[in-house]
Scaffold this motif. Sequence first.
Motif, short mmCIF file in Angstrom:
data_model
loop_
_atom_site.label_atom_id
_atom_site.label_comp_id
_atom_site.label_asym_id
_atom_site.label_seq_id
_atom_site.Cartn_x
_atom_site.Cartn_y
_atom_site.Cartn_z
N PRO A 158 39.36 48.57 -24.11
CA PRO A 158 38.35 48.17 -23.12
C PRO A 158 37.53 49.33 -22.55
CG PRO A 158 40.41 47.00 -22.74
CD PRO A 158 40.70 48.07 -23.75
N PRO A 159 38.15 50.46 -22.13
CA PRO A 159 37.30 51.55 -21.65
C PRO A 159 36.38 52.10 -22.72
CG PRO A 159 39.61 52.23 -21.74
CD PRO A 159 39.58 50.76 -21.91
N ALA A 160 36.84 52.12 -23.97
CA ALA A 160 35.98 52.57 -25.06
C ALA A 160 34.79 51.63 -25.22
CB ALA A 160 36.77 52.65 -26.36
N ALA A 161 35.03 50.33 -25.08
CA ALA A 161 33.94 49.36 -25.19
C ALA A 161 32.93 49.53 -24.06
CB ALA A 161 34.51 47.94 -25.17
N VAL A 162 33.41 49.78 -22.84
CA VAL A 162 32.50 49.99 -21.71
C VAL A 162 31.61 51.20 -21.97
CG1 VAL A 162 32.39 50.64 -19.27
CG2 VAL A 162 33.98 48.88 -20.01
N LEU A 163 32.20 52.29 -22.42
CA LEU A 163 31.42 53.50 -22.69
C LEU A 163 30.42 53.28 -23.82
CD1 LEU A 163 34.22 56.22 -22.42
CD2 LEU A 163 32.39 55.75 -20.77
N ALA B 247 26.37 53.43 -23.40
CA ALA B 247 25.57 54.33 -24.24
C ALA B 247 24.52 53.55 -25.01
CB ALA B 247 26.49 55.10 -25.19
N GLY B 248 24.89 52.35 -25.47
CA GLY B 248 23.95 51.52 -26.21
C GLY B 248 22.79 51.05 -25.36
N VAL B 249 23.07 50.73 -24.09
CA VAL B 249 21.99 50.31 -23.19
C VAL B 249 21.02 51.46 -22.95
CG1 VAL B 249 21.48 49.60 -20.82
CG2 VAL B 249 23.34 48.51 -22.08
N VAL B 250 21.55 52.67 -22.75
CA VAL B 250 20.70 53.85 -22.57
C VAL B 250 19.87 54.10 -23.83
CG1 VAL B 250 20.69 56.34 -22.21
CG2 VAL B 250 22.22 54.89 -20.86
N PHE C 14 19.84 48.92 -28.97
CA PHE C 14 20.69 47.88 -28.39
C PHE C 14 21.69 47.30 -29.39
CE2 PHE C 14 16.94 47.53 -25.53
CZ PHE C 14 17.60 47.78 -24.34
N ALA C 15 21.86 47.99 -30.53
CA ALA C 15 22.73 47.44 -31.58
C ALA C 15 24.17 47.27 -31.10
CB ALA C 15 22.69 48.35 -32.81
N VAL C 16 24.69 48.24 -30.36
CA VAL C 16 26.09 48.16 -29.93
C VAL C 16 26.30 47.03 -28.92
CG1 VAL C 16 27.96 49.35 -28.72
CG2 VAL C 16 26.64 50.54 -30.47
N PRO C 17 25.48 46.94 -27.83
CA PRO C 17 25.67 45.80 -26.92
C PRO C 17 25.48 44.46 -27.61
CG PRO C 17 24.32 47.49 -25.89
CD PRO C 17 24.49 47.89 -27.32
N CYS D 36 35.68 44.59 -16.92
CA CYS D 36 36.30 44.95 -15.64
C CYS D 36 37.58 45.75 -15.84
CB CYS D 36 36.54 43.69 -14.81
SG CYS D 36 35.00 42.91 -14.26
N TRP D 37 38.38 45.39 -16.86
CA TRP D 37 39.57 46.18 -17.16
C TRP D 37 39.16 47.61 -17.56
CZ3 TRP D 37 42.70 49.31 -19.85
CH2 TRP D 37 44.09 49.16 -19.73
N GLY D 38 38.16 47.69 -18.45
CA GLY D 38 37.70 49.01 -18.90
C GLY D 38 37.11 49.84 -17.76
N TRP D 39 36.31 49.20 -16.90
CA TRP D 39 35.71 49.90 -15.78
C TRP D 39 36.79 50.36 -14.80
CZ3 TRP D 39 31.57 52.45 -14.62
CH2 TRP D 39 31.24 52.71 -13.29
N GLY D 40 37.75 49.51 -14.54
CA GLY D 40 38.85 49.89 -13.65
C GLY D 40 39.62 51.08 -14.20
N PHE D 41 39.86 51.09 -15.50
CA PHE D 41 40.58 52.19 -16.14
C PHE D 41 39.79 53.49 -16.01
CE2 PHE D 41 42.06 54.87 -19.59
CZ PHE D 41 43.41 54.59 -19.69
N LEU D 42 38.47 53.43 -16.28
CA LEU D 42 37.64 54.62 -16.25
C LEU D 42 37.45 55.18 -14.85
CD1 LEU D 42 34.90 53.51 -18.80
CD2 LEU D 42 36.59 55.33 -19.15
#
Length: 344
Positions: A253-258, A262-265, A275-278, A314-320
């Motif tokens: 999950p944290p890897a997915a958030v990152l 990055a994809g949005v940027v 936007f390929a990753v999102p 949310c799990w990924g964001w909480g972890f990060l």
Amino acid sequence: MNAPSETPLPAVSVIMPVLNEERHLRTSVRHILEQEYAGELEVVIALGPSTDRTDEIAAELVRDDARVHTVPNPTGRTPAALNAAIKASRHPVVVRVDGHGMLSPDYIATAVRLLAETGAQNVGGIMHAEGENAWEQAVAAAMTSRIGVGNAAFHTGGAAGPADTVFLGVFRREALERQGGYNEEFIRAQDWELNFRIREAGGLIWFSPELKVSYRPRPTVRALAKQYKDYGRWRHVVARYHAGSINLRYLAPPAAVLAIAAGVVAGAALPPWGFAVPAGYLAAVVAGSLPAGRGLPVKARAWIPVALTTMHMCWGWGFLTSPRSLARKVIESRRPAVLAETAG
């Protein structure tokens, strides 16, 4: 010559941490008191500072059945509630149940048998999520799918065997006392942390699909988001507190958030290819929702991608974003909560 009598079944204490559970508490306790178990049984409810009718319902349950007792939990925190209930209970087998969990009829009998057969210090089974409306049905489907929770056997099922952790748990009291109970610094992830200490001390944690607890999911998107943010935040604390306790499933999950951030940027700088990753993530979530929602009403199926995305992000964001100051507070204590002498 008379035949030897059967060994009596061990007496069982069921402990329940409860806060704002007016919706489910009465039914949850009924599932305990109606267990198909011939041994002695008691229920100890640790009452947090609820703002609904939980205390009133608990008082009615105490009046209606002498096997039900309550103890105060002024902090409202789950590990403190569990330790207070353990201290107030008296039997050699301790069953943890939440105020919104519904035990299957033979849950306690099966767990006691498995403790004897396996020699385990803690046995547990499947968290069988069940919803009562379209949103909760969607969350339940997400929580029992591999795209939602990976290969966690207590969510998705699997073969019986040793496990890192299990849902809730049925413990030998001696194991809880040896470890000093739950570490009250861990507001979340206290089950994982306790099971890690039991395993580090040489104890066996055993998963069995024979054990099933029906679980009522969080009733709103906001509540689910907070639940999973807290899960991620405190799972990172466990990783800091116990070196070597993390694995790839928890890092996904944290890897997915990152990756999505990055994809949005990149998408803003290089539309549309950035936007390929999102877009790929959303496509995977929608595709994974189809088998997860099989047999559900259309409205519930439509909510599954929202539930999955909320859980992952949310799990990924909480972890990060788990603060190191929180981890330092836990690490500096280096002591689990100490249980007082058992009552009775």
